[in-house]
Design a protein around this motif. Structure first.
Motif, short mmCIF file in Angstrom:
data_model
loop_
_atom_site.label_atom_id
_atom_site.label_comp_id
_atom_site.label_asym_id
_atom_site.label_seq_id
_atom_site.Cartn_x
_atom_site.Cartn_y
_atom_site.Cartn_z
N LYS A 62 0.77 -1.32 0.03
CA LYS A 62 0.05 -0.03 0.09
C LYS A 62 0.86 1.24 0.01
N THR A 76 -5.77 5.77 0.12
CA THR A 76 -7.02 5.01 -0.48
C THR A 76 -7.60 4.24 0.74
N ASP A 77 -8.52 3.56 0.51
CA ASP A 77 -9.36 2.89 1.55
C ASP A 77 -9.54 3.82 2.77
N ASP A 78 -9.29 3.58 3.81
CA ASP A 78 -9.48 4.41 5.29
C ASP A 78 -8.68 5.38 5.43
N ARG A 79 -7.86 5.80 4.72
CA ARG A 79 -6.78 6.91 5.04
C ARG A 79 -6.09 6.99 6.24
N TYR A 85 -1.10 1.94 11.13
CA TYR A 85 -1.32 0.60 10.48
C TYR A 85 -0.27 -0.27 10.69
#
Length: 133
Positions: A62, A76-79, A85
């Motif tokens: 990612k 992208t996704d949930d920022r 993460y």
């Protein structure tokens, strides 16, 4: 004339380097271009600082982009923020009311060994102590 001028610049370059001034600061102070300072430092064997962090890092396939607050965030996704993460991917879920802290203070260093998880109050207290120093 040329040899004398070089000795003046030699002294100036070494002094600016010793003070930790950036290439741009040194160039402005001496009245030359940044590229000129870069070449002068290299020619004199002065070690240049490591480059600034890149504007993105790849982790777990990612892309995390450097944000204006200094942290890397998933675009992208949930920022989510990269350090959070990494913690959740490699260690465990972050409990409600807890923060992930960079041990060495470098927001771009998201290695597992540089992260620790604290309750928000403890995390805030540590940052207050660091700011006072």
């Amino acid at each position: 004339m040329g040899a004398h001028r070089n000795s003046i610049y030699d002294k100036a370059y070494v002094e600016m380097y010793a003070k930790g001034m950036s290439l741009a600061e040194t160039a402005k102070s001496i009245g030359v271009t940044r590229q000129c300072v870069y070449k002068a430092f290299k020619k004199r064997g002065l070690k240049l600082r490591t480059p600034a962090p890149s504007d993105y890092q790849i982790y777990d396939g990612k892309k995390f982009t450097l944000r204006n607050h200094g942290y890397y965030a998933l675009t992208t996704d949930d920022r989510c923020l990269m350090h959070r993460y990494v913690w959740e991917k490699e260690i465990c879920d972050i409990p409600d009311g807890w923060d992930v802290h960079h041990i060495n203070g470098d927001k771009s260093d998201n290695r597992r060994d540089n992260l620790v998880c604290f309750p928000k109050a403890e995390h805030t207290r540590r940052h207050q102590i660091e700011r006072r120093k």
